[in-house]
Scaffold this motif. Structure first.
Motif, PDB file in Angstrom:
ATOM      1  N   UNK A  50       0.830  -1.197   0.000  1.00 24.59           N
ATOM      2  CA  UNK A  50       0.000   0.000   0.000  1.00 24.59           C
ATOM      3  C   UNK A  50       0.875   1.262   0.000  1.00 24.59           C
ATOM      4  N   UNK A  51       1.906   1.281   0.811  1.00 24.70           N
ATOM      5  CA  UNK A  51       2.816   2.429   0.821  1.00 24.70           C
ATOM      6  C   UNK A  51       3.442   2.607  -0.562  1.00 24.70           C
ATOM      7  N   UNK A  52       3.916   1.517  -1.132  1.00 21.36           N
ATOM      8  CA  UNK A  52       4.542   1.562  -2.447  1.00 21.36           C
ATOM      9  C   UNK A  52       3.569   2.069  -3.509  1.00 21.36           C
ATOM     10  N   UNK A  53       2.354   1.528  -3.509  1.00 17.74           N
ATOM     11  CA  UNK A  53       1.353   1.933  -4.502  1.00 17.74           C
ATOM     12  C   UNK A  53       0.966   3.399  -4.361  1.00 17.74           C
ATOM     13  N   UNK A  54       0.731   3.825  -3.145  1.00 21.79           N
ATOM     14  CA  UNK A  54       0.288   5.211  -2.974  1.00 21.79           C
ATOM     15  C   UNK A  54       1.432   6.195  -3.209  1.00 21.79           C
ATOM     16  N   UNK A  55       2.660   5.804  -2.870  1.00 23.01           N
ATOM     17  CA  UNK A  55       3.791   6.666  -3.208  1.00 23.01           C
ATOM     18  C   UNK A  55       3.898   6.792  -4.722  1.00 23.01           C
ATOM     19  N   UNK A  56       3.731   5.687  -5.434  1.00 31.87           N
ATOM     20  CA  UNK A  56       3.771   5.720  -6.889  1.00 31.87           C
ATOM     21  C   UNK A  56       2.651   6.587  -7.454  1.00 31.87           C
ATOM     22  N   UNK A  57       1.457   6.475  -6.878  1.00 27.81           N
ATOM     23  CA  UNK A  57       0.318   7.274  -7.339  1.00 27.81           C
ATOM     24  C   UNK A  57       0.607   8.764  -7.175  1.00 27.81           C
ATOM     25  N   UNK A  58       0.979   9.180  -5.955  1.00 28.09           N
ATOM     26  CA  UNK A  58       1.213  10.605  -5.713  1.00 28.09           C
ATOM     27  C   UNK A  58       2.447  11.112  -6.438  1.00 28.09           C
ATOM     28  N   UNK A  59       3.463  10.292  -6.530  1.00 29.13           N
ATOM     29  CA  UNK A  59       4.650  10.681  -7.275  1.00 29.13           C
ATOM     30  C   UNK A  59       4.313  10.890  -8.754  1.00 29.13           C
ATOM     31  N   UNK A  60       3.472  10.039  -9.297  1.00 36.15           N
ATOM     32  CA  UNK A  60       3.090  10.211 -10.706  1.00 36.15           C
ATOM     33  C   UNK A  60       2.306  11.500 -10.898  1.00 36.15           C
ATOM     34  N   UNK A  61       1.503  11.875  -9.926  1.00 34.63           N
ATOM     35  CA  UNK A  61       0.787  13.153 -10.010  1.00 34.63           C
ATOM     36  C   UNK A  61       1.780  14.313  -9.975  1.00 34.63           C
ATOM     37  N   UNK A  62       2.690  14.269  -9.035  1.00 31.12           N
ATOM     38  CA  UNK A  62       3.667  15.347  -8.875  1.00 31.12           C
ATOM     39  C   UNK A  62       4.565  15.440 -10.106  1.00 31.12           C
ATOM     40  N   UNK A  63       5.023  14.298 -10.600  1.00 31.01           N
ATOM     41  CA  UNK A  63       5.938  14.276 -11.748  1.00 31.01           C
ATOM     42  C   UNK A  63       5.210  14.343 -13.092  1.00 31.01           C
ATOM     43  N   UNK A  64       3.868  14.302 -13.044  1.00 29.69           N
ATOM     44  CA  UNK A  64       3.022  14.347 -14.236  1.00 29.69           C
ATOM     45  C   UNK A  64       3.362  13.221 -15.218  1.00 29.69           C
TER      46      UNK A  64
END
Length: 166
Positions: A50-64
């Motif tokens: 869950x940590x990995x998935x949500x970090x990936x989700x928010x990172x993808x938003x930030x990094x577009x």
């Protein structure tokens, strides 16, 4: 402290803390990391995913970058893959933030199935960091219940003091 310094410190801490977490968990068997315990996510492995998935989700938003797809509550977890993903994504995010500090103050519109928001990217970064901190605490607590003991110091202030003493 400026916002840019705060963001840089935060992403550097995030890389360090996920490396500490992963290094600690690698000392234990996959069976123990999969052991069930009542919590938001029922094992260390599922919480790590869950940590990995949500970090990936928010990172993808930030990094577009393209939004990844993943199971909200995973039935199975490839622990080695999730550990690698967690560390790698923390490093990608840190590099992006350090190279794009001005862009971090720009609003970024997110329209998802769960919510709509238009906040500066640094607020999404703050959410990511607070969210992962919460779940790292759950991993430590689950660990106390299933025999994954001797968690390393994962505190921001500990990291901050130690890096300044180098």
């Amino acid at each position: 402290m400026s916002l840019n310094t705060s963001m840089t410190n935060s992403v550097e801490y995030n890389v360090w803390v996920v490396e500490q977490l992963v290094g600690w968990l690698k000392n234990y068997s996959h069976e123990l990391l999969q052991k069930e315990c009542p919590s938001s996510f029922s094992s260390i492995a599922k919480t790590l995913k869950h940590i990995s998935d949500t970090q990936l989700y928010w990172s993808s938003m930030i990094r577009e970058t393209p939004i990844p797809s993943f199971e909200y509550i995973a039935k199975t977890v490839d622990i080695e893959k999730e550990m690698a993903n967690l560390v790698n994504e923390a490093k990608l995010l840190a590099a992006y933030v350090k190279e794009n500090t001005e862009a971090m103050s720009e609003p970024y519109l997110i329209e998802s199935q769960w919510f709509s928001s238009n906040f500066p990217k640094y607020e999404y970064l703050q959410h990511l960091l607070i969210h992962t901190t919460y779940h790292r605490g759950q991993i430590v607590t689950i660990g106390h219940n299933v025999g994954v003991l001797k968690a390393p110091m994962l505190d921001y202030n500990f990291w901050n003091v130690m890096r300044q003493q180098k």
